[in-house]
Write an enzyme that holds these catalytic residues in place. Sequence first.
Site, PDB file in Angstrom:
ATOM      1  N   HIS A 189      -5.479  -6.379  -3.108  1.00 22.20           N
ATOM      2  CA  HIS A 189      -6.284  -6.459  -1.883  1.00 22.20           C
ATOM      3  C   HIS A 189      -6.357  -7.881  -1.325  1.00 22.20           C
ATOM      4  O   HIS A 189      -7.000  -8.098  -0.304  1.00 22.20           O
ATOM      5  CB  HIS A 189      -7.687  -5.874  -2.113  1.00 22.20           C
ATOM      6  CG  HIS A 189      -7.710  -4.376  -2.042  1.00 22.20           C
ATOM      7  ND1 HIS A 189      -8.797  -3.616  -2.402  1.00 22.20           N
ATOM      8  CD2 HIS A 189      -6.762  -3.483  -1.644  1.00 22.20           C
ATOM      9  CE1 HIS A 189      -8.523  -2.333  -2.237  1.00 22.20           C
ATOM     10  NE2 HIS A 189      -7.287  -2.230  -1.783  1.00 22.20           N
ATOM     11  N   TRP A 240      -9.738  -8.895   3.357  1.00 18.88           N
ATOM     12  CA  TRP A 240     -10.573  -9.233   2.201  1.00 18.88           C
ATOM     13  C   TRP A 240     -10.801 -10.741   2.057  1.00 18.88           C
ATOM     14  O   TRP A 240     -11.675 -11.152   1.311  1.00 18.88           O
ATOM     15  CB  TRP A 240      -9.939  -8.696   0.923  1.00 18.88           C
ATOM     16  CG  TRP A 240     -10.061  -7.220   0.747  1.00 18.88           C
ATOM     17  CD1 TRP A 240     -11.041  -6.569   0.054  1.00 18.88           C
ATOM     18  CD2 TRP A 240      -9.196  -6.190   1.234  1.00 18.88           C
ATOM     19  NE1 TRP A 240     -10.828  -5.198   0.094  1.00 18.88           N
ATOM     20  CE2 TRP A 240      -9.708  -4.942   0.807  1.00 18.88           C
ATOM     21  CE3 TRP A 240      -8.032  -6.191   2.008  1.00 18.88           C
ATOM     22  CZ2 TRP A 240      -9.096  -3.716   1.111  1.00 18.88           C
ATOM     23  CZ3 TRP A 240      -7.422  -4.979   2.318  1.00 18.88           C
ATOM     24  CH2 TRP A 240      -7.957  -3.769   1.872  1.00 18.88           C
ATOM     25  N   HIS A 279       0.527   4.081  -2.849  1.00 19.62           N
ATOM     26  CA  HIS A 279       0.127   5.469  -2.565  1.00 19.62           C
ATOM     27  C   HIS A 279       1.244   6.459  -2.901  1.00 19.62           C
ATOM     28  O   HIS A 279       0.978   7.595  -3.284  1.00 19.62           O
ATOM     29  CB  HIS A 279      -0.304   5.621  -1.105  1.00 19.62           C
ATOM     30  CG  HIS A 279      -1.703   5.144  -0.876  1.00 19.62           C
ATOM     31  ND1 HIS A 279      -2.595   5.787  -0.062  1.00 19.62           N
ATOM     32  CD2 HIS A 279      -2.376   4.079  -1.375  1.00 19.62           C
ATOM     33  CE1 HIS A 279      -3.752   5.135  -0.058  1.00 19.62           C
ATOM     34  NE2 HIS A 279      -3.635   4.085  -0.841  1.00 19.62           N
ATOM     35  N   ARG A 322       0.840  -1.213   0.000  1.00 20.91           N
ATOM     36  CA  ARG A 322       0.000   0.000   0.000  1.00 20.91           C
ATOM     37  C   ARG A 322       0.870   1.256   0.000  1.00 20.91           C
ATOM     38  O   ARG A 322       0.571   2.232  -0.700  1.00 20.91           O
ATOM     39  CB  ARG A 322      -0.942  -0.011   1.212  1.00 20.91           C
ATOM     40  CG  ARG A 322      -1.840   1.213   1.285  1.00 20.91           C
ATOM     41  CD  ARG A 322      -2.947   1.055   2.333  1.00 20.91           C
ATOM     42  NE  ARG A 322      -3.687   2.296   2.493  1.00 20.91           N
ATOM     43  CZ  ARG A 322      -3.665   3.053   3.592  1.00 20.91           C
ATOM     44  NH1 ARG A 322      -2.941   2.690   4.642  1.00 20.91           N
ATOM     45  NH2 ARG A 322      -4.357   4.158   3.644  1.00 20.91           N
TER      46      ARG A 322
END
Length: 368
Positions: free
Chosen positions: A250, A266, A126, A122
């Site tokens: 995810h 998830w 980002h 992540r």
Amino acid sequence: MATIALRQTSAHASRASSVLLGLAGAAGLALYAANDNQSSYKYSGSSSNGNNNNNNNNNKNNGGNYIKALFGATTAANINNAMCPEGKKYADFQEVYNDIAKKVRDEDDADRGAGRYGLLVRLSWHASGTYNKKENSGGSYGGTMIYSPESTDGANAGLEVGRDFLAEIGVKYPWISRGDLWTLGGVVGVQEAGGPKIPWRPGRVNATDESKVPANGRLPDASQGASHIRDVFGKYGFTDEETVALIGAHCLGRCHTWRSGFDGPWGPSPNMFNNAYYVELLKEWRVRDWNGPKQYEDVETKEYMMLPSDMALKEDSVFVKSVKKYAANQDLFFADFTKAYVKLLENGCTYPRGTKYFEFKTLDEQEN
Ligand code: HEM
């Protein structure tokens, strides 16, 4: 409480000792942790005089006539030349990879069994997801997330944990730039979790002030639907298929109420990189009845979650075709994810033609 299927590799049996920190490194890290901003922590990789990793790049450094001739004066300001730090080779980056991977292995039980794989992926995404193709601005090049307003963007909540996780490694290897370290961390996250090999190239250069920080709002909003996702990923330069392939990440990690407001993993194996996200998504889901933002729970176990933006991939007639393809064929997912993720990490970086990619060995491969 979700059931976590733990990966069994020799890595888990033999826990390596963590990265050793010199006194100077520890001091730098303490400063970084106390105040996560540019004035307190600099592991500058500013290698504007560095050589490219495989060809002579001397005439292509920073702006200059060469770039103007190639791209014209108006775009020259946005050309970010990626140059390997001087004297550094494949082996130097494999060493950094190994230190990150050992720290990930040491913290394998963190975050309720999800480990640090998802956190690092992540962070890499980002750091890169500020890119705008039309303007050729943003992206991973400058490692700008330490500067406001990117550092305080609500979309980046919790990523200081990832930056702090990598900071001691940045202190140990002061020649690596933030953009290189954060993207390499993502490569470690994918590969050490059993995912595909991610070809990677060094050469991002630290921004030294706020001037290159894009305005917030370029990252996606999880409460929104297909048209928003298409708009955001379209601005990065991704097709629908690439978009769905990327969001398959995810499979790793989880949501944290204190970061995003959302809650839970998830699927059953948040420390394994696989196509489980698509398989889970195609199952039956319903809106969770709880005090938080709208999210979904799986009808069968109620242990897993989907964001409204995840459900949009299933509801959109184009996105869902890719979801089904990847649910049925993990090899295809790995191949498409690799291509899209390499593109994501390099968006906004300009490499001289022919610059070679590095492919790193996992810890398991080096031990067996
Ligand atoms: C529509 C696009 C996307 C949305 C709306 C979205 C949203 C989110 C949200 C809300 C979280 C939870 C953060 C937290 O509470 O800790 C999250 C986590 C995560 N996202 Fe995404 N995401 C998107 C695309 C992507 C992409 C493209 C990647 C990677 C290529 C990615 C990788 C991850 C990972 C690995 C986590 C787990 C982080 C952890 O375990 O700490 N996401 N995402």
